[in-house]
Design a protein around this motif. Structure first.
Motif, PDB file in Angstrom:
ATOM      1  N   GLN A   6      18.201  -8.911 -29.142  1.00  0.00           N
ATOM      2  CA  GLN A   6      19.700  -8.854 -29.254  1.00  0.00           C
ATOM      3  C   GLN A   6      19.945 -10.381 -30.147  1.00  0.00           C
ATOM      4  N   LEU A   7      18.970 -11.624 -28.951  1.00  0.00           N
ATOM      5  CA  LEU A   7      19.185 -12.809 -29.735  1.00  0.00           C
ATOM      6  C   LEU A   7      18.795 -12.660 -31.123  1.00  0.00           C
ATOM      7  N   PHE A   8      18.215 -12.557 -31.857  1.00  0.00           N
ATOM      8  CA  PHE A   8      17.498 -12.540 -32.663  1.00  0.00           C
ATOM      9  C   PHE A   8      17.863 -11.641 -34.002  1.00  0.00           C
ATOM     10  N   ARG A   9      18.846 -10.061 -33.475  1.00  0.00           N
ATOM     11  CA  ARG A   9      19.773  -9.726 -34.483  1.00  0.00           C
ATOM     12  C   ARG A   9      21.295  -9.549 -34.516  1.00  0.00           C
ATOM     13  N   THR A  44      14.044 -20.453 -45.380  1.00  0.00           N
ATOM     14  CA  THR A  44      13.753 -19.633 -43.977  1.00  0.00           C
ATOM     15  C   THR A  44      13.742 -20.294 -42.624  1.00  0.00           C
ATOM     16  N   ILE A  45      12.677 -20.926 -42.714  1.00  0.00           N
ATOM     17  CA  ILE A  45      12.233 -21.833 -42.173  1.00  0.00           C
ATOM     18  C   ILE A  45      13.454 -22.814 -42.081  1.00  0.00           C
ATOM     19  N   ALA A  46      13.938 -23.322 -42.253  1.00  0.00           N
ATOM     20  CA  ALA A  46      14.860 -24.863 -42.219  1.00  0.00           C
ATOM     21  C   ALA A  46      15.698 -23.321 -41.905  1.00  0.00           C
ATOM     22  N   ALA A  47      16.514 -21.954 -42.207  1.00  0.00           N
ATOM     23  CA  ALA A  47      17.453 -21.471 -42.171  1.00  0.00           C
ATOM     24  C   ALA A  47      17.412 -21.207 -40.730  1.00  0.00           C
ATOM     25  N   VAL A  48      16.735 -21.268 -39.647  1.00  0.00           N
ATOM     26  CA  VAL A  48      16.582 -20.674 -38.260  1.00  0.00           C
ATOM     27  C   VAL A  48      16.483 -22.414 -37.625  1.00  0.00           C
ATOM     28  N   LYS A  49      15.703 -23.211 -38.165  1.00  0.00           N
ATOM     29  CA  LYS A  49      15.709 -24.443 -37.143  1.00  0.00           C
ATOM     30  C   LYS A  49      17.032 -25.255 -37.764  1.00  0.00           C
ATOM     31  N   VAL A  64       9.356 -11.666 -50.790  1.00  0.00           N
ATOM     32  CA  VAL A  64      10.071 -11.407 -49.812  1.00  0.00           C
ATOM     33  C   VAL A  64       9.808 -10.625 -48.472  1.00  0.00           C
ATOM     34  N   VAL A  65       9.168  -9.196 -49.251  1.00  0.00           N
ATOM     35  CA  VAL A  65       9.017  -8.494 -48.002  1.00  0.00           C
ATOM     36  C   VAL A  65       7.595  -8.748 -46.521  1.00  0.00           C
ATOM     37  N   LEU A  66       7.109  -9.892 -47.680  1.00  0.00           N
ATOM     38  CA  LEU A  66       6.257 -10.739 -46.609  1.00  0.00           C
ATOM     39  C   LEU A  66       6.232 -12.020 -46.099  1.00  0.00           C
ATOM     40  N   VAL A  67       7.287 -13.033 -47.111  1.00  0.00           N
ATOM     41  CA  VAL A  67       7.478 -14.555 -46.728  1.00  0.00           C
ATOM     42  C   VAL A  67       8.345 -14.494 -45.874  1.00  0.00           C
ATOM     43  N   VAL A  68       9.481 -13.520 -45.835  1.00  0.00           N
ATOM     44  CA  VAL A  68      10.524 -14.197 -45.102  1.00  0.00           C
ATOM     45  C   VAL A  68      10.738 -13.647 -43.920  1.00  0.00           C
ATOM     46  N   PRO A  69       9.721 -12.793 -43.187  1.00  0.00           N
ATOM     47  CA  PRO A  69       9.846 -12.700 -42.467  1.00  0.00           C
ATOM     48  C   PRO A  69       8.518 -13.372 -41.562  1.00  0.00           C
ATOM     49  N   LEU A  70       7.721 -13.778 -42.404  1.00  0.00           N
ATOM     50  CA  LEU A  70       6.739 -15.045 -42.206  1.00  0.00           C
ATOM     51  C   LEU A  70       7.767 -16.493 -41.490  1.00  0.00           C
ATOM     52  N   ILE A 101       7.719 -18.775 -38.542  1.00  0.00           N
ATOM     53  CA  ILE A 101       7.609 -20.099 -38.073  1.00  0.00           C
ATOM     54  C   ILE A 101       8.383 -21.016 -37.574  1.00  0.00           C
ATOM     55  N   GLY A 102      10.191 -20.449 -38.017  1.00  0.00           N
ATOM     56  CA  GLY A 102      10.578 -21.024 -37.410  1.00  0.00           C
ATOM     57  C   GLY A 102      11.334 -21.210 -36.480  1.00  0.00           C
ATOM     58  N   TRP A 103      11.171 -19.913 -35.818  1.00  0.00           N
ATOM     59  CA  TRP A 103      11.399 -19.665 -34.191  1.00  0.00           C
ATOM     60  C   TRP A 103      10.339 -20.189 -33.142  1.00  0.00           C
ATOM     61  N   TYR A 104       8.846 -20.103 -33.391  1.00  0.00           N
ATOM     62  CA  TYR A 104       7.817 -20.969 -33.229  1.00  0.00           C
ATOM     63  C   TYR A 104       7.693 -22.140 -33.328  1.00  0.00           C
TER      64      TYR A 104
END
Length: 290
Positions: free
Chosen positions: A200-203, A176-181, A110-116, A120-123
């Protein structure tokens, strides 16, 4: 006039309920609590009716001779075997070993993969670059890689925790990628129009809108962690619920084997219940479904 009557008149004059009435209200609250408890028990019974029927059938089928009790012991015999394991202390050691491995691998993933996944979803370009590798890796079954992990990392704790991390990574990453997209573009445009900084946009927008789908991935990852953990504990382990199951099978301790299976199920249910509580806590802003 007695002191009690004077106190009642004073309370009525001040617009407060009389002391005797307050006591009556307190006494009437007890039946309300009792009725509330009865309603909760009734709702729990309706939800658990099928489970209770299945457990009753499990108890009755071998006792009625409809199944061989040697291979399908009654449910009470399974519980008796579990009680004996608890008295000997073996059950505590196995549960503690499985929990440590599952929680370690799950939390690390969770700590490593969710930020990744958020990155990936944002960029989008980074996602396109890594897409083929992600597809190849996620379609490689973790259990097929078990011999590879054992050869490279040995049969100790490192290989088992690494297996859990690997199995948890893909549902976490993809959700997580799908969530951001899937974040509404209008929300992003509105926040930028109001002068929101990237932080602020991210948070304030991206992360809150992504949380429901991220938690779906987290719950799927918890189930994958328990599945792979049991398989990894069946090879080269000296403690754990998976070891308990395979050892009981080889030793023909069938009630003990069934109790190990039930133990894995209970751990998975407890894990999922904790995640549901955390999900409700972090998404208090979300309106409940009607």
């Amino acid at each position: 006039m007695s002191s009690l009557e004077m106190l009642t008149l004073l309370e009525l004059a001040q617009g407060r309920p009389a002391t005797l009435g307050g006591a009556g209200e307190q006494s009437s609250s007890a039946p309300k609590e009792f009725r509330r408890a009865i309603r909760w028990l009734g709702a729990f019974g309706r939800r658990s009716l099928l489970l209770l029927v299945l457990l009753a059938a499990w108890e009755a089928v071998p006792r009625l001779g409809l199944a061989d009790p040697t291979f399908l012991p009654p449910f009470s015999e399974v519980l008796k075997a579990g009680w004996q394991l608890a008295l000997s202390g073996e059950l505590y050691d196995d549960v503690a070993a499985s929990l440590l491995r599952a929680l370690s691998g799950f939390l690390i993933s969770v700590v490593l993969v969710v930020p990744l996944g958020l990155v990936i979803g944002w960029y989008g370009r980074l996602g396109s670059l890594l897409n083929q590798i992600i597809e190849i890796a996620r379609n490689t079954a973790p259990l097929a890689l078990l011999p590879v992990f054992i050869l490279l990392l040995g049969i100790g704790e490192v290989s088992k925790v690494t297996m859990v991390i690997y199995s948890c990574a893909w549902p976490l990453l993809l959700n997580t990628i799908a969530a951001v997209k899937q974040v509404d573009p209008l929300l992003i445009k509105s926040a930028r129009t109001m002068g929101a900084t990237p932080q602020q946009l991210f948070r304030k927008v991206i992360l809150p809108a992504s949380l429901p789908t991220i938690f779906v991935g987290i719950r799927l990852a918890s189930a994958a962690a328990m599945l792979v953990l049991v398989a990894s504990e069946m090879v080269g382990a000296k403690a754990g619920l998976g070891y308990l199951i395979i050892y009981s099978q080889y030793s023909f301790l069938i009630p003990q084997m069934y109790f190990g299976i039930l133990g894995i199920t209970v751990l998975g249910l407890a894990f999922n219940a904790i995640l549901e509580v955390l999900e409700r806590h972090f998404m208090r802003w979300k309106a409940p479904a009607v």
